[in-house]
Design an enzyme around this catalytic site. Structure first.
Site, PDB file in Angstrom:
ATOM      1  N   ASP A 362       0.830  -1.210   0.000  1.00 17.21           N
ATOM      2  CA  ASP A 362       0.000   0.000   0.000  1.00 17.21           C
ATOM      3  C   ASP A 362       0.870   1.269   0.000  1.00 17.21           C
ATOM      4  OD1 ASP A 362      -2.108   1.684   0.290  1.00 17.21           O
ATOM      5  OD2 ASP A 362      -2.851   0.815   2.147  1.00 17.21           O
ATOM      6  N   ARG A 438     -12.123   1.854   7.965  1.00 18.95           N
ATOM      7  CA  ARG A 438     -10.781   2.283   7.583  1.00 18.95           C
ATOM      8  C   ARG A 438     -10.845   3.514   6.659  1.00 18.95           C
ATOM      9  NH1 ARG A 438      -5.570  -0.359   4.560  1.00 18.95           N
ATOM     10  NH2 ARG A 438      -4.071   0.138   6.173  1.00 18.95           N
ATOM     11  N   LYS A 471      -1.183  -8.418  -5.240  1.00 16.49           N
ATOM     12  CA  LYS A 471      -1.867  -8.673  -3.961  1.00 16.49           C
ATOM     13  C   LYS A 471      -3.155  -7.856  -3.993  1.00 16.49           C
ATOM     14  CE  LYS A 471      -1.148  -8.031   1.041  1.00 16.49           C
ATOM     15  NZ  LYS A 471      -0.193  -7.507   2.036  1.00 16.49           N
ATOM     16  N   TRP A 472      -4.294  -8.537  -3.981  1.00 14.17           N
ATOM     17  CA  TRP A 472      -5.609  -7.892  -4.129  1.00 14.17           C
ATOM     18  C   TRP A 472      -6.242  -7.816  -2.744  1.00 14.17           C
ATOM     19  CZ3 TRP A 472      -8.541  -7.237  -8.976  1.00 14.17           C
ATOM     20  CH2 TRP A 472      -9.867  -6.846  -8.770  1.00 14.17           C
ATOM     21  N   ASP A 473      -6.257  -6.611  -2.185  1.00 14.58           N
ATOM     22  CA  ASP A 473      -6.685  -6.425  -0.792  1.00 14.58           C
ATOM     23  C   ASP A 473      -8.148  -5.970  -0.740  1.00 14.58           C
ATOM     24  OD1 ASP A 473      -6.449  -6.279   1.945  1.00 14.58           O
ATOM     25  OD2 ASP A 473      -4.736  -4.903   1.937  1.00 14.58           O
ATOM     26  N   ASN A 475     -10.398  -4.144   2.561  1.00 16.59           N
ATOM     27  CA  ASN A 475     -10.174  -3.881   3.983  1.00 16.59           C
ATOM     28  C   ASN A 475     -11.350  -3.381   4.803  1.00 16.59           C
ATOM     29  OD1 ASN A 475      -7.407  -4.552   4.600  1.00 16.59           O
ATOM     30  ND2 ASN A 475      -6.885  -3.083   3.010  1.00 16.59           N
ATOM     31  N   CYS A 521      -6.432 -11.022  -0.343  1.00 14.80           N
ATOM     32  CA  CYS A 521      -6.181 -10.564   1.012  1.00 14.80           C
ATOM     33  C   CYS A 521      -7.393  -9.741   1.409  1.00 14.80           C
ATOM     34  CB  CYS A 521      -4.915  -9.702   0.980  1.00 14.80           C
ATOM     35  SG  CYS A 521      -4.575  -8.844   2.513  1.00 14.80           S
ATOM     36  N   ASP A 543      -3.054 -10.855   9.053  1.00 13.77           N
ATOM     37  CA  ASP A 543      -2.135  -9.749   9.324  1.00 13.77           C
ATOM     38  C   ASP A 543      -1.299 -10.043  10.557  1.00 13.77           C
ATOM     39  OD1 ASP A 543      -2.814  -8.260   7.205  1.00 13.77           O
ATOM     40  OD2 ASP A 543      -3.984  -6.763   8.281  1.00 13.77           O
TER      41      ASP A 543
HETATM   42  C1  DGJ Z   1      -4.216  -5.033   4.985  1.00 15.16           C
HETATM   43  C2  DGJ Z   1      -3.354  -6.176   4.577  1.00 15.16           C
HETATM   44  O1  DGJ Z   1      -3.772  -7.339   5.213  1.00 15.16           O
HETATM   45  C3  DGJ Z   1      -1.899  -5.840   4.885  1.00 15.16           C
HETATM   46  O2  DGJ Z   1      -1.095  -6.943   4.569  1.00 15.16           O
HETATM   47  C4  DGJ Z   1      -1.511  -4.627   4.104  1.00 15.16           C
HETATM   48  O3  DGJ Z   1      -1.532  -4.910   2.732  1.00 15.16           O
HETATM   49  C5  DGJ Z   1      -2.442  -3.487   4.426  1.00 15.16           C
HETATM   50  N1  DGJ Z   1      -3.817  -3.861   4.261  1.00 15.16           N
HETATM   51  C6  DGJ Z   1      -2.142  -2.289   3.573  1.00 15.16           C
HETATM   52  O4  DGJ Z   1      -3.031  -1.296   3.749  1.00 15.16           O
END
Ligand code: DGJ
Length: 778
Positions: A362, A438, A471-473, A475, A521, A543
């Site tokens: 990020d 977030r 890496k496709w996050d 959150n 992710c 995490d």
């Molecule tokens: C949440 C992810 O699980 C972390 O590994 C990292 O990529 C952060 N987001 C970045 O904002």
């Protein structure tokens, strides 16, 4: 009763027949049995009616649906258990009643429109379709059973077709129902929260209804869709157990009901909560696919079925069964504050250590210097990265590293150009201030134009540089759900339409970029499921990178998912999540049972850690095939059952890697048996402890017992010494037969216990561990 449908895998059978009332019933699911001449011995004797029972039909006064093992139940005709289907017909009537019409079996299988599904060919899979009909409503259900003999897996999904000429609202359409005749089981679930995902919980079933579900919009860390039923007495190595999972990434529900008559019903599918789907005349609705397995070889046996199945029928494309690269990810090292120079300094060290892929996490885009802005603005921040992504990737490549990138495409910050241009693209409920998670909103992926925009924007990013990994996050969980483009009577379709929209985007991108390795992710493992694994071969497990916590998380995950799917990294000590100090060697030994990497500032390490890491990387490379794709076993320590052993055995059983993990050291408990399993009884093995190092810091003032000069335990000389001196853990090399290792085990060297130290004493304190390599002797 003439119709018997008998499905077979290598070791299991699944048998159905038709009740005199016309309902499809389950006769048996368990170890493989020969074809039945007739099903008399498996037929429930419905000799007399009882008490308040509702008899389905005058002609059969002793048959009440409430006490039958059925394949797909509705409400309204006397079965009062949790149903598989609930609907409202055009006239408002909610009664439904589906009866067997016909079935057919063919080699191979079909896909599921708009949903990911398991792979299967005419060579490795066979499908049985059963049609059920409700004449009164005018609706057909097709139950699909895809049989995968090699992995003892049967998958199931359902298609509902509206033949009525009028609208029907589906309020529940589960992917599968499994009715068992008995109830001596524990229901095992994998629950948690952020940074504590997939923690195993088991409860003995008794009369009542137990629900394992997600209403978060994602499959969730709260309750994973994978569940098990374990018969009394089932252990890791022996006993009967059922496993059930769902190829789906949204709201799901696994409902387990035990009745007073000791019958168990298990349901899985889209969560009926907040779900209502309007089916127009002639339309079909397909459920996600459910995955079932049965084993009589305990939980390890069950996991082996699922691991093989996931590796060969869920994960697909270029990365199927392909060894995964060793990663350095900058997130825990730099968070949002980095420069190109900083990244390159980490990368140089990484390349030196033999690491293969640099992942930029990020903070590389827009004005993203913290988590309050820029999600949605997928263009590079040239202040941080003056050479752009292309230039950075070239520099990484010049160092000998591949280059990977983080994105979080489903989201938008209020403070972003995308939001300013399209505030209506964020999910919001009418007349309410939307809640943030977030500091971000979720884009409305039920809308085609937003999905198309994402696909094109991301395609540009992915092709803007030499990117080999994404890496496709994701959150935040969902709130304020509503889409202005759906009419009121279709708002109940929102959650499922979102998942379909996401799958559509992923389908196109993975087709367009087949060589990219995708890792999914969601704040760690908030969306660890078979749906995402159909597009992305691996998932960031959590995490929480504390090795001790990771043992529980990775072990919990391993019941339903193979090692090759779990992202696992070594991070700094103390760990940010727990403030716990763990030796670098244990951090490696745990993370090595996964898609391995590092997530710490390599440019700031002491020499000791650098040297240890260099050896770890080489060790992982030498053993990753067997770790990622070998047969994985969970065991307990021999003398000390509080210790855990993990073991991966190659298909030909000539090679294996084991690790023994200790939580806390205890004087008087220094002896340990390394008892393994799954090896070839007839082969002889050399068992070699990995060359691991003990940091002198661990010994404090005690170093003076072996040094010629006196130094202060916490002084500068001690720090310098411990940074450079590699105190090797004692050698452990054994020769032993597979029969001994499988049965009794071998006696390892004694742990340090305070009364002396020599070559035969293993320094092994709190949170210590050791890996062992097993090689068959010629
Ligand atoms: C949440 C992810 O699980 C972390 O590994 C990292 O990529 C952060 N987001 C970045 O904002």
């Amino acid at each position: 009763m003439s119709t018997i449908i008998h499905l077979n895998t290598r070791h299991t059978s699944y048998i159905m027949s038709v009740l005199p009332t016309g309902h499809l019933q389950n006769l048996y699911y368990g170890r493989r049995i020969r074809p039945l001449k007739d099903a008399a011995v498996l037929t429930q004797p419905n000799a007399v009616p009882y008490g308040s029972m509702v008899a389905y039909q005058k002609e059969y006064p002793t048959i009440g649906l409430d006490d039958q093992c059925l394949e797909y139940s509705a409400l309204g005709k006397g079965d009062y258990r949790e149903p598989a289907i609930e609907l409202t017909a055009a006239n408002g009537c909610m009664v439904a009643d589906f009866k067997y019409v016909c079935h057919k079996t063919y080699k191979g299988r079909r896909g599921i429109p708009k949903l990911p599904s398991a792979l299967g060919t005419e060579q490795n899979c066979e499908t049985t379709e059963v049609i059920l009909r409700d004449e009164a409503i005018g609706m057909d259900l097709t139950l699909f059973y895809c049989v995968y003999p090699e992995y003892d897996v049967i998958t199931r999904f359902v298609c509902a077709k509206n033949n009525s000429g009028q609208k029907i609202t589906l309020r529940r359409l589960m992917s599968a129902q499994l009715d068992l005749f008995d109830s001596n089981y524990s229901f095992v679930t994998f629950d948690g929260t952020w940074a504590s995902e997939r923690t195993m919980h088991s409860r003995r079933l008794c009369e009542g209804i137990f629900v394992n579900d997600s209403k978060l919009g994602v499959s969730s860390a709260r309750h994973n869709p994978f569940v098990m039923l374990t018969a009394d007495g089932c252990t890791e190595e022996t006993g009967r157990c059922y496993g059930m999972n769902l190829v789906y990434s949204g709201n799901h529900s696994e409902i387990c009901e035990v009745t007073f008559n000791h019958k168990t019903r298990l349901l899985t599918g889209i969560n009926p909560s907040s779900f209502a789907w309007l089916l127009a005349p002639g339309e079909e609705f397909y459920t996600p696919e459910a995955v079932f397995t049965y084993s009589e070889e305990g939980l390890n046996g069950l996991s082996h079925n699922l691991h093989g199945f996931v590796n060969n029928h869920i994960v697909r494309g270029e990365w199927q069964n392909r060894e995964r690269p060793i990663v350095i990810n900058n997130w825990e090292a730099t968070s949002f504050s980095f420069t190109q120079g900083k990244l390159l300094s980490i990368a140089k060290e990484a390349a030196d250590m033999g690491i293969e892929l640099f992942v930029l996490d990020d903070g590389w885009f827009g004005r993203r210097n913290d988590d309050t802005s820029s999600l949605g603005d997928w263009h590079v921040n040239e202040k941080k990265l003056p050479s752009g992504l292309k230039g950075l990737a070239e520099k990484m490549n010049a160092l000998g590293l591949d280059f990977g990138l983080w994105v979080e495409p489903e989201m938008v910050n209020e403070d972003s150009d995308l939001y300013r241009a399209h505030p209506d693209w964020a999910i919001k409920a009418p007349n309410r201030t939307p809640s943030e998670g977030r500091n971000q909103f979720i884009l409305d992926l039920t809308r085609k134009e937003i999905c198309d925009y994402l696909t094109e924007t991301l395609s540009k990013v992915f092709s803007s540089a030499n990117i080999t990994y994404i890496k496709w996050d994701m959150n935040r969980n969902f709130s304020d759900i509503y889409s202005p483009t759906l009419p009121p009577e279709r708002q109940g379709e929102f959650f499922h339409r979102y998942v379909l929209g996401l799958y559509g985007v992923l389908e196109t991108l993975t087709q367009r970029f087949p060589k990219i390795l995708f890792e999914s992710c969601a704040s760690g493992g908030n969306r660890f499921d078979l749906g995402m694994l159909c597009y992305m071969p691996q998932t960031w497990a959590s995490d929480n990178t504390d090795a001790q916590c990771r043992i529980a998380i990775q072990e919990g995950t391993s019941y339903g998912y193979p090692i090759s799917t779990m992202g696992a990294h070594v991070s700094a000590s103390p760990c940010f999540a727990t403030l716990r100090n763990t030796p670098i060697e244990t951090r490696f030994n745990v993370a090595a049972f996964g898609c391995f990497g590092y997530e710490l500032d390599l440019s700031k390490l002491f020499e000791f850690d650098k040297k240890a890491i260099k050896e770890q990387v080489a060790y992982y490379k030498a053993h990753r095939r067997v770790i990622q794709f070998g047969r994985f076993y969970r065991l307990r320590g021999g003398f000390n059952p509080d210790k855990r052993i993990w073991l991966c055995v190659s298909p030909d059983k000539r090679e294996a890697v084991a690790a023994l993990f200790q939580e806390t050291a205890a004087v008087g408990r220094g002896n340990e048996l390394l008892r393994l399993t799954g090896l070839d009884d007839h082969l002889d093995y050399t068992v070699t402890g990995r060359r691991q190092y003990v940091n002198l810091k661990t010994l404090g003032d005690l170093v003076n017992n072996v040094l010629p000069v006196e130094i202060r335990g916490d002084g500068v000389i001690h720090t310098v010494l411990s940074s450079h001196y590699m105190l090797a853990m004692c050698d452990e090399v054994f020769e032993a037969g597979g029969d001994l290792l499988n049965g009794y085990g071998i006696k390892l060297k004694h742990q340090f216990s305070g009364t002396g130290y020599n070559d035969n004493v293993k320094i092994f304190g709190d949170y210590s561990s050791r890996m062992y390599e097993l090689k068959a002797r010629e």
